[in-house]
Design a protein around this motif. Structure first.
Motif, mmCIF file in Angstrom:
data_model
loop_
_atom_site.group_PDB
_atom_site.id
_atom_site.type_symbol
_atom_site.label_atom_id
_atom_site.label_comp_id
_atom_site.label_asym_id
_atom_site.label_seq_id
_atom_site.Cartn_x
_atom_site.Cartn_y
_atom_site.Cartn_z
ATOM 1 N N MET A 96 -0.611 6.901 12.732
ATOM 2 C CA MET A 96 -1.787 6.053 12.917
ATOM 3 C C MET A 96 -1.683 4.729 12.186
ATOM 4 N N GLY A 97 -0.627 4.549 11.403
ATOM 5 C CA GLY A 97 -0.393 3.258 10.774
ATOM 6 C C GLY A 97 -1.148 3.024 9.485
ATOM 7 N N SER A 156 4.680 5.553 5.896
ATOM 8 C CA SER A 156 3.324 5.196 5.469
ATOM 9 C C SER A 156 3.212 5.083 3.956
ATOM 10 N N ASN A 173 -12.059 0.344 10.315
ATOM 11 C CA ASN A 173 -11.151 -0.786 10.062
ATOM 12 C C ASN A 173 -10.384 -0.656 8.747
ATOM 13 N N GLN A 182 -9.425 9.377 11.965
ATOM 14 C CA GLN A 182 -9.998 8.557 13.028
ATOM 15 C C GLN A 182 -11.265 7.864 12.540
ATOM 16 N N GLN A 222 3.464 1.471 15.531
ATOM 17 C CA GLN A 222 3.988 2.428 14.546
ATOM 18 C C GLN A 222 5.219 3.117 15.152
ATOM 19 N N ASN A 272 -7.150 0.262 6.479
ATOM 20 C CA ASN A 272 -5.696 0.270 6.683
ATOM 21 C C ASN A 272 -4.930 0.934 5.536
ATOM 22 N N ALA A 276 -10.009 4.964 10.604
ATOM 23 C CA ALA A 276 -9.500 3.918 11.499
ATOM 24 C C ALA A 276 -10.642 3.166 12.171
ATOM 25 N N ARG A 287 -1.432 -0.368 10.666
ATOM 26 C CA ARG A 287 -2.360 -0.519 11.774
ATOM 27 C C ARG A 287 -2.968 -1.937 11.740
ATOM 28 N N GLY A 288 -3.088 -2.500 12.921
ATOM 29 C CA GLY A 288 -3.607 -3.852 13.044
ATOM 30 C C GLY A 288 -2.546 -4.924 13.033
#
Length: 818
Positions: free
Chosen positions: A357-358, A398, A333, A327, A253, A335, A330, A248-249
């Motif tokens: 969700m990465g 992941s 921030n 969530q 994905q 990861n 996430a 994520r970021g």
């Protein structure tokens, strides 16, 4: 497979024929029937020790299809030591919560009604028997969790209750099959330097008949097929330039459906398997003293949290609950999720959500804070669980890191284990031989690290921060959070600071009247040895003395938030020397004073907001630096317990974890508490993606005329950071002066505070008015004339006057220096 989840009853001790939910455990069955009080409330936990010392039986009946040549009882998870009987005949035994079992029950099944009984032996009795046979081994708690392959934290931890479970904790059912079945599917997904994706699918069959079968694999429109006479097959699929899976970021994905079918010679479908996979490359650079994770050849600064089981009772951890917790991570921030070794190999729901969700995931093998015997009956169970779970999780993009244990190598070195061990095994053979061999055999594309912490080679202290991964716990246990600045680590896998849960969580869980830091329920829900004294020491170093419980609650939560943010900002400012920060811990499993950012009722503590800001893609922070050593190479000496004052004047550090260059125009001022500007500078810099830039400040900014009344403020766009020359307890804060306005629309309420004086660490606690209420920020410092708007979401209308008064609206100023 036909599920066998209905009609179960449990019996044990004085309990007979009580209905039980499957999957589930004895505790939740007793709770649902009203036979025990909620173990999470008050001191009820202490009344339930008998459950773990009792033998239990689960019983049900079923009818079965007798047409297939094979009929297997498939137990995805039994907790833990069990004997299985079908129609009075013994079928098999289990001794490991962390693996599944399959038993051929065709010879025992009869036409009509069948009776199935699973007898669970007391976990304590089994573990104590193994301990007596193999000899005691040291551990962190006076419980025998290292002598049974069971979730260690069931036996209590410094954040968890002692609730030793038994039961059918995973699905159970009957699998009727013929000819052959897919016993094991192991995909290895790699990406070549030219961008070609490659999937090597290794398959092992179990057979009921010796005849050729066909295996067909497909992904992304590619198809491979093999006709198999034996029990093993390899199918290879290549995909030209697949879309990559990114954390994520860093990108999308992208996931692909990989499916397998097994058919008989005549085309009859026999079995199938499917997973979603992702194409990405992963490596960990440990050259020299580095420990840097690379995904798709991009170095990633790990912005991580440690994950513990989200509930003591696993059947209550639904996919929706995990999704909510993910969530929250996430939104902060984060990861990277490190699955801690005292819990479990996490569920398919957990890993599928991480894929989607990465999140990057590091999975510990399940050994924590203890010396573990390497003899039977444990060794074969350890190997079986490791093989099963490495295979089970190998499809998930992941998952990027396997770790051999939590703190056991460190414990062997530093926790006075060697003398009591007297040469007995303690787990080294697992961490340095068995587990790396299994990972190399079954999951060779993933990185294995012997322990957390570990410093790369066995003849070096395992918790040397200059190499590999490190845990920093002297800060909490003996020192002050300013000591984080004394460290120059390469990768911090654990660090943290305690605070109590949200007020509404405490009020739901405890009947103490009044609440006090040492009231009975509060004391029982503080599991860390000396925890309250450590909280008190932390407050005394930094903040004014609390006058009452409301002050104590606010200040301890504030101190936790500041401590962890201080550490994260320091570690991130050292990039690329340091490339990982994994905060202990994200979540709690019950209402407790702990290191968590999200409490046992899923409420965000002020720490969560501080972590969100400290883990933002763009970080502006003031850090001590010297001209000779902008980032010193080794730890500074610190006397235990002292407030560490790092050498060097504050410099501005800008950290960019975003994908684009970050151009900053920053105004830096030195002000008095009235907000008057005493010195100013205007600084510009461009920070490349994945970099940190240190900007020295002029001496007139960094030299205070009166440290007790002055502050440095750095502002750039929507970023603001402060450097106070003195601790809050030593500052003569003005009495707080401010105006407020409150507006509501539906379930949303805005609270705007305009400062007439400096307001230090302004925080809103709307859950005191409505347990469902949640605000969008915490710990905001305002200069005179500044304004901030809190947005509160709640299920019911909030009292406007109470919303802007103590103890709902707090700042450090409103506590007398006394």
């Amino acid at each position: 497979m036909k599920p066998l989840h209905e009609g179960w009853t449990i019996s044990g001790g004085e309990v007979t024929e009580l209905p039980a939910t499957v999957p589930g455990c004895v505790h939740t069955a007793l709770l649902a029937a009203g036979r025990i009080e909620d173990p999470y409330l008050d001191e009820n936990e202490t009344k339930l020790a008998w459950i773990g010392r009792t033998d239990w039986s689960y019983s049900t009946t079923f009818t079965a299809d007798l047409g297939a040549p094979r009929l297997d009882l498939v137990c995805a998870g039994l907790d833990t030591v069990a004997e299985i009987e079908l129609n009075g005949s013994p079928v098999g035994q289990t001794a490991n919560m962390h693996r599944g079992y399959r038993f051929d029950v065709r010879p025992f099944v009869q036409a009509g009604t069948n009776s199935l009984k699973i007898k669970f032996n007391s976990p304590y009795a089994y573990a104590e028997e193994v301990r007596a046979k193999l000899g005691d081994r040291p551990n962190a708690y006076p419980e025998p969790f290292n002598f049974i392959r069971k979730q260690a934290c069931n036996f209590g931890w410094d954040w968890g209750p002692t609730l030793v479970t038994s039961g059918i904790w995973q699905p159970i059912g009957l699998h009727a099959w013929s000819v052959a079945r897919l016993a094991e599917v192991r995909p290895q997904v790699t990406v070549a330097p030219d961008g070609t994706g490659r999937v090597e699918v290794r398959v092992r069959l179990e057979r009921a008949a010796e005849e050729p079968v066909t295996i067909t694999a497909s992904v992304a429109g590619r198809r491979a097929q093999a006709t198999v006479d034996g029990i093993e097959a390899l199918l290879i699929l290549t995909v030209d330039e697949p879309s990559l899976w990114w954390p994520r970021g860093f990108g999308a994905q992208s996931l692909y459906d990989l499916s397998l079918t097994l058919t008989a010679a005549g085309g009859e479908a026999l079995d199938s398997w499917s997973r979603r996979i992702g194409f990405r490359s992963v490596r960990v650079d440990t050259a020299g003293d580095a420990f840097t994770l690379h995904v798709n050849d991009v170095p990633i600064f790990v912005r991580g949290v440690n994950w513990i089981p989200d509930d003591v009772f696993a059947d209550r951890i639904t996919r929706a609950r995990l999704s909510s917790r993910f969530q929250q991570a996430a939104d902060a921030n984060v990861n990277f999720l490190r699955v801690w070794g005292g819990g479990r190999y996490e569920s398919e729901d957990f890993y599928e959500l991480a894929d989607e969700m990465g999140f990057l995931v590091g999975q510990d093998f399940l050994f924590a804070c203890a010396a573990y015997p390497e003899e039977e009956p444990l060794r074969s169970e350890v190997e079986a669980e490791a093989r099963e779970n490495v295979i089970r999780l190998s499809a998930h993009p992941s998952l990027v890191l396997w770790t051999g244990n939590n703190e056991n190598i460190w414990g062997h070195e530093d926790w006075d284990w060697k003398a009591p061990l007297a040469g007995r095994t303690w787990g080294a053979g697992y961490y340095f031989e068995l587990l790396p061999r299994i990972v190399a055999e079954l999951d060779p594309s993933r990185f294995y690290w012997p322990g957390s912490p570990y410093s790369k080679v066995r003849n070096r202290h395992p918790n040397d921060p200059a190499f590999g991964t490190t845990h920093i716990w002297d800060v909490w246990n003996t020192d002050d959070y300013t000591k984080y600045a004394a460290y120059r680590p390469r990768f911090v896998a654990e660090f943290g600071f305690q605070a109590p849960p949200a007020f509404s969580t405490l009020r739901r869980a405890l009947s103490d009247d009044p609440l006090a830091p040492d009231s009975p329920g509060m004391a029982h829900h503080q599991k860390a040895t000396g925890g309250d004294q450590k909280l008190e020491r932390g407050l005394a170093n930094h903040l004014p003395a609390p006058r009452d419980f409301d002050d104590w609650h606010y200040l301890t939560q504030l101190n936790q938030a500041r401590a962890v943010a201080f550490g994260i900002e320091h570690f991130r400012s050292l990039r690329p020397l340091c490339m990982g920060s994994i905060m202990w811990q994200l979540n709690d499993c019950w209402p407790v004073t702990s290191w968590a950012a999200i409490d046992g009722d899923a409420r965000k503590k002020p720490l969560w907001y501080a972590m969100r800001d400290a883990y933002a893609d763009h970080l502006l922070t003031l850090q001590p630096r010297t001209a000779e050593a902008p980032i010193p190479g080794g730890p500074d000496p610190v006397t235990p317990g002292e407030v560490f004052t790092p050498a060097g004047a504050p410099a501005l550090v800008a950290v960019n974890d975003g994908g684009l260059p970050w151009s900053i125009s920053t105004t830096v001022t030195r002000r008095n508490l009235s907000g008057d500007v005493l010195a100013a500078a205007f600084l510009n810099a461009t920070v490349a993606p994945g970099n940190a830039v240190t900007i020295p400040l002029p001496a007139d900014l960094t030299t205070a005329g009166d440290p007790a009344t002055e502050v440095i403020v750095a502002e750039s766009d929507d970023h603001r950071t402060f450097w106070f020359f003195a601790e809050d307890k030593d500052i003569a804060w003005p009495a707080p002066a401010f105006t407020t306005s409150v507006a509501s629309e539906g379930q949303s309420t805005t609270v705007t505070v305009t400062a007439g004086t400096i307001l230090r660490s302004l925080t809103l606690y709307p859950d005191r008015l409505d347990p469902s209420a949640e605000t969008d920020r915490a710990g905001v410092t305002l200069l005179p004339g500044d304004a901030v708007t809190f947005t509160v979401n709640s299920e019911k209308e909030l009292d406007s006057a109470a919303l802007v008064a103590r103890p709902v609206l707090r700042c450090v100023n409103d506590i007398s220096r006394g």
